[in-house]
Design a protein around this motif. Structure first.
Motif, PDB file in Angstrom:
ATOM      1  N   PRO A 118       0.800  -1.227   0.000  1.00 29.74           N
ATOM      2  CA  PRO A 118       0.000   0.000   0.000  1.00 29.74           C
ATOM      3  C   PRO A 118       0.834   1.279   0.000  1.00 29.74           C
ATOM      4  CG  PRO A 118      -0.205  -1.153   2.096  1.00 29.74           C
ATOM      5  CD  PRO A 118       0.596  -2.025   1.194  1.00 29.74           C
ATOM      6  N   VAL A 119       2.054   1.231   0.497  1.00 18.95           N
ATOM      7  CA  VAL A 119       2.884   2.434   0.577  1.00 18.95           C
ATOM      8  C   VAL A 119       3.575   2.711  -0.758  1.00 18.95           C
ATOM      9  CG1 VAL A 119       4.870   3.502   1.735  1.00 18.95           C
ATOM     10  CG2 VAL A 119       3.260   2.110   3.041  1.00 18.95           C
ATOM     11  N   SER A 120       4.284   1.723  -1.285  1.00 18.59           N
ATOM     12  CA  SER A 120       5.066   1.945  -2.507  1.00 18.59           C
ATOM     13  C   SER A 120       4.306   1.588  -3.778  1.00 18.59           C
ATOM     14  CB  SER A 120       6.359   1.126  -2.455  1.00 18.59           C
ATOM     15  OG  SER A 120       6.049  -0.257  -2.506  1.00 18.59           O
ATOM     16  N   GLY A 121       3.276   0.752  -3.678  1.00 18.29           N
ATOM     17  CA  GLY A 121       2.519   0.327  -4.852  1.00 18.29           C
ATOM     18  C   GLY A 121       3.184  -0.807  -5.609  1.00 18.29           C
ATOM     19  N   ALA A 122       4.309  -1.303  -5.093  1.00 20.81           N
ATOM     20  CA  ALA A 122       5.029  -2.399  -5.750  1.00 20.81           C
ATOM     21  C   ALA A 122       4.418  -3.745  -5.372  1.00 20.81           C
ATOM     22  CB  ALA A 122       6.493  -2.363  -5.343  1.00 20.81           C
ATOM     23  N   ARG A 123       4.577  -4.680  -6.270  1.00 21.16           N
ATOM     24  CA  ARG A 123       4.084  -6.037  -5.988  1.00 21.16           C
ATOM     25  C   ARG A 123       5.065  -6.760  -5.072  1.00 21.16           C
ATOM     26  NH1 ARG A 123       0.537  -8.354 -10.548  1.00 21.16           N
ATOM     27  NH2 ARG A 123      -0.144  -6.462 -11.560  1.00 21.16           N
ATOM     28  N   MET A 124       4.499  -7.535  -4.129  1.00 22.78           N
ATOM     29  CA  MET A 124       5.339  -8.262  -3.180  1.00 22.78           C
ATOM     30  C   MET A 124       5.999  -9.476  -3.822  1.00 22.78           C
ATOM     31  SD  MET A 124       2.881  -8.116   0.174  1.00 22.78           S
ATOM     32  CE  MET A 124       3.963  -9.110   1.145  1.00 22.78           C
ATOM     33  N   TYR A 125       5.328 -10.086  -4.785  1.00 25.95           N
ATOM     34  CA  TYR A 125       5.815 -11.309  -5.412  1.00 25.95           C
ATOM     35  C   TYR A 125       5.732 -11.152  -6.927  1.00 25.95           C
ATOM     36  CZ  TYR A 125       4.500 -12.896  -0.744  1.00 25.95           C
ATOM     37  OH  TYR A 125       4.345 -13.017   0.607  1.00 25.95           O
ATOM     38  N   SER A 126       6.695 -11.747  -7.620  1.00 21.47           N
ATOM     39  CA  SER A 126       6.696 -11.663  -9.078  1.00 21.47           C
ATOM     40  C   SER A 126       5.971 -12.849  -9.725  1.00 21.47           C
ATOM     41  CB  SER A 126       8.126 -11.588  -9.604  1.00 21.47           C
ATOM     42  OG  SER A 126       8.839 -12.761  -9.260  1.00 21.47           O
ATOM     43  N   GLY A 127       5.631 -13.852  -8.937  1.00 25.82           N
ATOM     44  CA  GLY A 127       4.935 -15.021  -9.457  1.00 25.82           C
ATOM     45  C   GLY A 127       4.725 -16.054  -8.363  1.00 25.82           C
ATOM     46  N   VAL A 128       4.191 -17.198  -8.746  1.00 28.37           N
ATOM     47  CA  VAL A 128       3.887 -18.257  -7.773  1.00 28.37           C
ATOM     48  C   VAL A 128       5.163 -18.811  -7.156  1.00 28.37           C
ATOM     49  CG1 VAL A 128       2.855 -20.541  -7.502  1.00 28.37           C
ATOM     50  CG2 VAL A 128       1.747 -18.852  -8.952  1.00 28.37           C
ATOM     51  N   ALA A 187       6.141 -18.688  -3.197  1.00 26.03           N
ATOM     52  CA  ALA A 187       6.404 -19.884  -2.393  1.00 26.03           C
ATOM     53  C   ALA A 187       7.798 -19.846  -1.776  1.00 26.03           C
ATOM     54  CB  ALA A 187       6.238 -21.134  -3.250  1.00 26.03           C
ATOM     55  N   SER A 188       8.790 -19.437  -2.556  1.00 27.46           N
ATOM     56  CA  SER A 188      10.159 -19.413  -2.022  1.00 27.46           C
ATOM     57  C   SER A 188      10.307 -18.394  -0.890  1.00 27.46           C
ATOM     58  CB  SER A 188      11.174 -19.137  -3.130  1.00 27.46           C
ATOM     59  OG  SER A 188      11.015 -17.835  -3.630  1.00 27.46           O
ATOM     60  N   LYS A 189       9.665 -17.226  -1.016  1.00 26.37           N
ATOM     61  CA  LYS A 189       9.758 -16.219   0.052  1.00 26.37           C
ATOM     62  C   LYS A 189       9.027 -16.667   1.314  1.00 26.37           C
ATOM     63  CE  LYS A 189      10.526 -12.150  -2.809  1.00 26.37           C
ATOM     64  NZ  LYS A 189       9.982 -10.877  -3.292  1.00 26.37           N
ATOM     65  N   ILE A 190       7.893 -17.332   1.155  1.00 28.39           N
ATOM     66  CA  ILE A 190       7.159 -17.821   2.331  1.00 28.39           C
ATOM     67  C   ILE A 190       7.967 -18.889   3.050  1.00 28.39           C
ATOM     68  CG2 ILE A 190       5.134 -19.161   3.051  1.00 28.39           C
ATOM     69  CD1 ILE A 190       3.524 -17.604   0.959  1.00 28.39           C
ATOM     70  N   VAL A 191       8.534 -19.842   2.286  1.00 34.13           N
ATOM     71  CA  VAL A 191       9.341 -20.909   2.902  1.00 34.13           C
ATOM     72  C   VAL A 191      10.556 -20.310   3.590  1.00 34.13           C
ATOM     73  CG1 VAL A 191      10.789 -22.911   2.395  1.00 34.13           C
ATOM     74  CG2 VAL A 191       8.527 -22.729   1.367  1.00 34.13           C
ATOM     75  N   ARG A 192      11.204 -19.355   2.953  1.00 32.06           N
ATOM     76  CA  ARG A 192      12.402 -18.741   3.529  1.00 32.06           C
ATOM     77  C   ARG A 192      12.083 -17.956   4.804  1.00 32.06           C
ATOM     78  NH1 ARG A 192      13.961 -14.457   0.150  1.00 32.06           N
ATOM     79  NH2 ARG A 192      13.626 -15.975  -1.490  1.00 32.06           N
ATOM     80  N   ASN A 193      10.991 -17.192   4.806  1.00 31.54           N
ATOM     81  CA  ASN A 193      10.692 -16.307   5.936  1.00 31.54           C
ATOM     82  C   ASN A 193       9.875 -16.974   7.054  1.00 31.54           C
ATOM     83  OD1 ASN A 193      11.994 -14.194   4.635  1.00 31.54           O
ATOM     84  ND2 ASN A 193      10.128 -13.529   3.602  1.00 31.54           N
TER      85      ASN A 193
END
Length: 100
Positions: free
Chosen positions: A3-13, A17-23
């Motif tokens: 909501p602040v920058s307007g950028a997408r958090m993820y570039s694809g599926v 998945a990789s960011k969720i598993v990592r974090n």
């Protein structure tokens, strides 16, 4: 979308998945499954029992033989959408090309 920058958090599926598993860890991929199953399991049970009861009532109402009527084939559908292998020992089935 952030909501602040307007950028997408993820570039694809795969990125998601990789960011969720990592974090959050591997089991975070199944977050919410309990609630989903708690909603779907009773629905599936009610539908299966209803279909069984309606099939039985239909066969009794029209005095149908459950082993020889087409409705019995429909009742043998599995969750994969295939009809179970069924043979009643009648030789007529071989003439129709049914497999044993």
């Amino acid at each position: 979308v952030d909501p602040v920058s307007g950028a997408r958090m993820y570039s694809g599926v795969a990125d998601c998945a990789s960011k969720i598993v990592r974090n959050e860890g591997f089991l975070a991929l199944w977050t919410g499954f309990g609630a989903y199953y708690g909603r779907c399991a009773p629905h599936a049970m009610i539908i299966l029992l209803s279909v069984e009861q309606i099939t039985t009532m239909y066969q009794k109402a029209f005095d149908l033989d459950p082993d020889r009527h087409a409705l019995s084939s429909a009742a043998r559908f599995t969750s994969t959408g295939t009809v179970s292998n069924y043979h009643d020992g009648d030789d007529e089935d071989e003439d129709r090309g049914y497999d044993d």
